[in-house]
Design a protein around this motif. Structure first.
Motif, PDB file in Angstrom:
ATOM      1  N   SER A 109      -5.577 -12.026  31.818  1.00 28.48           N
ATOM      2  CA  SER A 109      -5.368 -11.531  33.171  1.00 28.48           C
ATOM      3  C   SER A 109      -5.948 -12.503  34.194  1.00 28.48           C
ATOM      4  O   SER A 109      -6.972 -13.151  33.946  1.00 28.48           O
ATOM      5  N   PRO A 110      -5.337 -12.611  35.366  1.00 27.55           N
ATOM      6  CA  PRO A 110      -5.883 -13.495  36.406  1.00 27.55           C
ATOM      7  C   PRO A 110      -7.250 -13.060  36.917  1.00 27.55           C
ATOM      8  O   PRO A 110      -7.947 -13.852  37.548  1.00 27.55           O
ATOM      9  N   ILE A 111      -7.650 -11.821  36.666  1.00 31.25           N
ATOM     10  CA  ILE A 111      -8.979 -11.391  37.112  1.00 31.25           C
ATOM     11  C   ILE A 111     -10.009 -11.418  35.987  1.00 31.25           C
ATOM     12  O   ILE A 111     -11.171 -11.063  36.202  1.00 31.25           O
ATOM     13  N   ALA A 112      -9.605 -11.875  34.810  1.00 36.25           N
ATOM     14  CA  ALA A 112     -10.512 -11.867  33.666  1.00 36.25           C
ATOM     15  C   ALA A 112     -11.767 -12.688  33.928  1.00 36.25           C
ATOM     16  O   ALA A 112     -12.873 -12.306  33.525  1.00 36.25           O
ATOM     17  N   LYS A 113     -11.633 -13.812  34.618  1.00 32.18           N
ATOM     18  CA  LYS A 113     -12.803 -14.656  34.842  1.00 32.18           C
ATOM     19  C   LYS A 113     -13.840 -13.957  35.726  1.00 32.18           C
ATOM     20  O   LYS A 113     -15.044 -14.179  35.578  1.00 32.18           O
ATOM     21  N   TYR A 114     -13.374 -13.090  36.633  1.00 32.67           N
ATOM     22  CA  TYR A 114     -14.307 -12.370  37.488  1.00 32.67           C
ATOM     23  C   TYR A 114     -15.027 -11.278  36.705  1.00 32.67           C
ATOM     24  O   TYR A 114     -16.209 -11.004  36.954  1.00 32.67           O
ATOM     25  N   VAL A 115     -14.320 -10.663  35.788  1.00 39.52           N
ATOM     26  CA  VAL A 115     -14.957  -9.651  34.939  1.00 39.52           C
ATOM     27  C   VAL A 115     -15.991 -10.323  34.038  1.00 39.52           C
ATOM     28  O   VAL A 115     -17.099  -9.803  33.845  1.00 39.52           O
ATOM     29  N   GLY A 116     -15.635 -11.486  33.493  1.00 47.87           N
ATOM     30  CA  GLY A 116     -16.598 -12.239  32.697  1.00 47.87           C
ATOM     31  C   GLY A 116     -17.835 -12.584  33.498  1.00 47.87           C
ATOM     32  O   GLY A 116     -18.960 -12.510  32.992  1.00 47.87           O
ATOM     33  N   GLU A 117     -17.648 -12.955  34.756  1.00 52.84           N
ATOM     34  CA  GLU A 117     -18.784 -13.256  35.631  1.00 52.84           C
ATOM     35  C   GLU A 117     -19.693 -12.040  35.781  1.00 52.84           C
ATOM     36  O   GLU A 117     -20.926 -12.161  35.788  1.00 52.84           O
ATOM     37  N   ALA A 118     -19.092 -10.858  35.902  1.00 51.23           N
ATOM     38  CA  ALA A 118     -19.885  -9.639  36.046  1.00 51.23           C
ATOM     39  C   ALA A 118     -20.708  -9.383  34.787  1.00 51.23           C
ATOM     40  O   ALA A 118     -21.889  -9.000  34.872  1.00 51.23           O
ATOM     41  N   PHE A 119     -20.127  -9.573  33.625  1.00 52.22           N
ATOM     42  CA  PHE A 119     -20.860  -9.377  32.380  1.00 52.22           C
ATOM     43  C   PHE A 119     -22.038 -10.345  32.280  1.00 52.22           C
ATOM     44  O   PHE A 119     -23.125  -9.976  31.837  1.00 52.22           O
ATOM     45  N   VAL A 120     -21.810 -11.589  32.679  1.00 48.92           N
ATOM     46  CA  VAL A 120     -22.895 -12.569  32.639  1.00 48.92           C
ATOM     47  C   VAL A 120     -24.033 -12.169  33.573  1.00 48.92           C
ATOM     48  O   VAL A 120     -25.209 -12.242  33.212  1.00 48.92           O
ATOM     49  N   ALA A 121     -23.680 -11.758  34.791  1.00 47.52           N
ATOM     50  CA  ALA A 121     -24.708 -11.344  35.750  1.00 47.52           C
ATOM     51  C   ALA A 121     -25.508 -10.160  35.216  1.00 47.52           C
ATOM     52  O   ALA A 121     -26.744 -10.130  35.308  1.00 47.52           O
ATOM     53  N   LEU A 122     -24.822  -9.175  34.637  1.00 44.01           N
ATOM     54  CA  LEU A 122     -25.521  -8.032  34.058  1.00 44.01           C
ATOM     55  C   LEU A 122     -26.428  -8.473  32.919  1.00 44.01           C
ATOM     56  O   LEU A 122     -27.556  -7.990  32.776  1.00 44.01           O
ATOM     57  N   GLY A 123     -25.928  -9.384  32.103  1.00 46.28           N
ATOM     58  CA  GLY A 123     -26.742  -9.879  31.001  1.00 46.28           C
ATOM     59  C   GLY A 123     -28.024 -10.529  31.489  1.00 46.28           C
ATOM     60  O   GLY A 123     -29.102 -10.307  30.928  1.00 46.28           O
ATOM     61  N   GLN A 124     -27.931 -11.314  32.556  1.00 45.06           N
ATOM     62  CA  GLN A 124     -29.123 -11.963  33.081  1.00 45.06           C
ATOM     63  C   GLN A 124     -30.097 -10.951  33.653  1.00 45.06           C
ATOM     64  O   GLN A 124     -31.314 -11.100  33.533  1.00 45.06           O
ATOM     65  N   TYR A 125     -29.561  -9.888  34.277  1.00 44.34           N
ATOM     66  CA  TYR A 125     -30.444  -8.845  34.786  1.00 44.34           C
ATOM     67  C   TYR A 125     -31.175  -8.142  33.639  1.00 44.34           C
ATOM     68  O   TYR A 125     -32.349  -7.772  33.769  1.00 44.34           O
ATOM     69  N   TYR A 126     -30.491  -7.969  32.509  1.00 43.42           N
ATOM     70  CA  TYR A 126     -31.153  -7.341  31.380  1.00 43.42           C
ATOM     71  C   TYR A 126     -32.151  -8.283  30.709  1.00 43.42           C
ATOM     72  O   TYR A 126     -33.103  -7.830  30.068  1.00 43.42           O
ATOM     73  N   VAL A 127     -31.948  -9.579  30.826  1.00 44.39           N
ATOM     74  CA  VAL A 127     -32.954 -10.521  30.331  1.00 44.39           C
ATOM     75  C   VAL A 127     -34.215 -10.440  31.182  1.00 44.39           C
ATOM     76  O   VAL A 127     -35.338 -10.345  30.670  1.00 44.39           O
ATOM     77  N   ASP A 128     -34.038 -10.474  32.493  1.00 45.99           N
ATOM     78  CA  ASP A 128     -35.171 -10.559  33.410  1.00 45.99           C
ATOM     79  C   ASP A 128     -35.756  -9.204  33.792  1.00 45.99           C
ATOM     80  O   ASP A 128     -36.951  -9.095  34.082  1.00 45.99           O
ATOM     81  N   GLY A 129     -34.895  -8.160  33.832  1.00 44.06           N
ATOM     82  CA  GLY A 129     -35.317  -6.871  34.345  1.00 44.06           C
ATOM     83  C   GLY A 129     -35.289  -6.844  35.866  1.00 44.06           C
ATOM     84  O   GLY A 129     -35.259  -7.892  36.526  1.00 44.06           O
ATOM     85  N   ILE A 130     -35.253  -5.645  36.437  1.00 46.69           N
ATOM     86  CA  ILE A 130     -35.293  -5.456  37.888  1.00 46.69           C
ATOM     87  C   ILE A 130     -36.364  -4.405  38.168  1.00 46.69           C
ATOM     88  O   ILE A 130     -36.100  -3.201  38.086  1.00 46.69           O
ATOM     89  N   PRO A 131     -37.575  -4.814  38.498  1.00 43.01           N
ATOM     90  CA  PRO A 131     -38.675  -3.856  38.688  1.00 43.01           C
ATOM     91  C   PRO A 131     -38.379  -2.784  39.725  1.00 43.01           C
ATOM     92  O   PRO A 131     -38.827  -1.646  39.591  1.00 43.01           O
ATOM     93  N   ALA A 132     -37.623  -3.121  40.775  1.00 40.32           N
ATOM     94  CA  ALA A 132     -37.397  -2.161  41.861  1.00 40.32           C
ATOM     95  C   ALA A 132     -36.545  -0.976  41.436  1.00 40.32           C
ATOM     96  O   ALA A 132     -36.570   0.069  42.092  1.00 40.32           O
ATOM     97  N   MET A 133     -35.787  -1.064  40.326  1.00 34.14           N
ATOM     98  CA  MET A 133     -34.862   0.028  40.001  1.00 34.14           C
ATOM     99  C   MET A 133     -35.553   1.270  39.403  1.00 34.14           C
ATOM    100  O   MET A 133     -35.222   2.373  39.864  1.00 34.14           O
ATOM    101  N   PRO A 134     -36.338   1.235  38.332  1.00 37.40           N
ATOM    102  CA  PRO A 134     -36.707   0.068  37.531  1.00 37.40           C
ATOM    103  C   PRO A 134     -35.724  -0.147  36.375  1.00 37.40           C
ATOM    104  O   PRO A 134     -35.247   0.802  35.760  1.00 37.40           O
ATOM    105  N   LEU A 135     -35.429  -1.416  36.098  1.00 40.56           N
ATOM    106  CA  LEU A 135     -34.637  -1.811  34.939  1.00 40.56           C
ATOM    107  C   LEU A 135     -35.530  -2.697  34.092  1.00 40.56           C
ATOM    108  O   LEU A 135     -35.915  -3.788  34.524  1.00 40.56           O
TER     109      LEU A 135
END
Length: 335
Positions: A109-135
């Motif tokens: 799909s032409p939007i597949a690369k954007y979905v992949g970008e979202a997965f990568v961003a989520l993955g990095q958030y799960y690596v680092d955590g987000i104290p304010a959420m908290p995650l």
């Protein structure tokens, strides 16, 4: 089929998914925009002009009504924190919405690369955590997100990040061979950081059979790809290897460049690399957060709807590009 089962999947697969606008305010109060599409257009135009007070409300209106472009722009804005106040929690939610809605779209799909970008961003958030959420930090879950983006969507950044996790044993069992294979997948897509880390492994023989010429070739490509806006550590690693390479190794590296996707030219004398704000430090000095002892502290309403994550890869995952016990560095290519 992808490894995730989102709660809702958009029925229309277009570059920007637009749902029917929902009126806001009282019965006699007209909506602020004629449609979600128009809100997106106004927001995108205002964003381009730097008019954030106009851009953000318009994009939020469109994002709530399923416009992928608006969701993505807002996620990037809050993640970067340059034009608006940095807010990782908001960025997380927008990236999560994208992943939830479009996880099962065809990888073509032409939007597949954007979905992949979202997965990568989520993955990095799960690596680092987000104290304010908290995650809380959860590299094991992050590895599943990176694996989804790297295998199904072919995202080079995901392949690189997963390779780093395997090198450090963060969230997965430490395995330099599997790490090298994930890095090789990204390196073939001319991902400079992956080329640099893989090149250093081959140059030094760390976790793989030592191939100095091949390592120098990858480091040369990494240095070239990172010259404008790339992380400074790539140039530093390349300069160190180049300085210690003899003429024979340099000539062998030069001959390998076309095979590895680079130009057919001599290995150049090191040039100064322009650093980037988002640069990763050299992997040997970076300590990636260890897996959390407990799951992320999110309420049911806040938690991601991505479904089960494949936390343990198949035994042969990533082993198809030649980094077995007798591997030569990349897919059987010899100097």
């Amino acid at each position: 089929m992808p490894m995730f089962s989102p709660s809702t999947i958009g029925s229309a697969l277009a570059a920007f998914i637009v749902l029917t606008p929902v009126a806001v305010g009282g019965a006699d109060e007209p909506p602020p925009y004629t449609s979600a599409t128009e809100a997106y257009r106004q927001g995108a135009s205002a964003l381009k002009s730097g008019e954030m007070a106009t851009a953000v409300p318009a994009l939020e209106y469109a994002a709530k009504r399923g416009v992928l472009g608006a969701q993505l722009k807002l996620a990037r804005l809050y993640a970067a924190g340059r034009d608006v106040a940095k807010d990782d929690a908001k960025a997380f939610y927008y990236f999560r919405d994208i992943a939830d809605q479009y996880a099962e779209i065809p990888s073509s799909s032409p939007i597949a690369k954007y979905v992949g970008e979202a997965f990568v961003a989520l993955g990095q958030y799960y690596v680092d955590g987000i104290p304010a959420m908290p995650l809380l930090s959860n590299p094991a879950y992050a590895a599943g997100l990176f694996r989804q983006a790297g295998t199904y969507f072919g995202n080079a950044e995901a392949q690189y990040q997963l390779g780093r996790l395997y090198l450090t044993g963060s969230g997965v069992e430490k395995n330099a061979t599997i790490a090298a294979n994930w890095l090789a997948m990204a390196a073939r897509k001319q991902h400079p950081a992956a080329q640099a880390v893989l090149g250093e492994m081959l140059w030094r023989g760390e976790g793989v059979i030592q191939r100095p010429a091949r390592g120098l070739a990858f480091l040369t490509l990494a240095n070239e790809n990172a010259k404008v806006g790339g992380p400074a550590w790539i140039g530093e690693i390349y300069q160190d290897a180049f300085a210690h390479a003899d003429n024979t190794t340099r000539k062998e590296a030069e001959a390998l460049l076309p095979q590895l996707g680079g130009p057919n030219r001599a290995v150049a004398t090191p040039a100064k690399v322009i650093p980037a704000d988002r640069a990763d430090p050299p992997l040997p000095t970076r300590a990636i957060t260890k897996p959390a002892a407990t799951p992320p502290a999110l309420s049911a309403a806040e938690g991601p709807k991505l479904g089960p994550v494949d936390l343990v890869p198949p035994a042969a995952m990533g082993l198809s590009v030649g980094f077995g016990a007798s591997g030569d560095g990349l897919g059987g290519l010899e100097p």
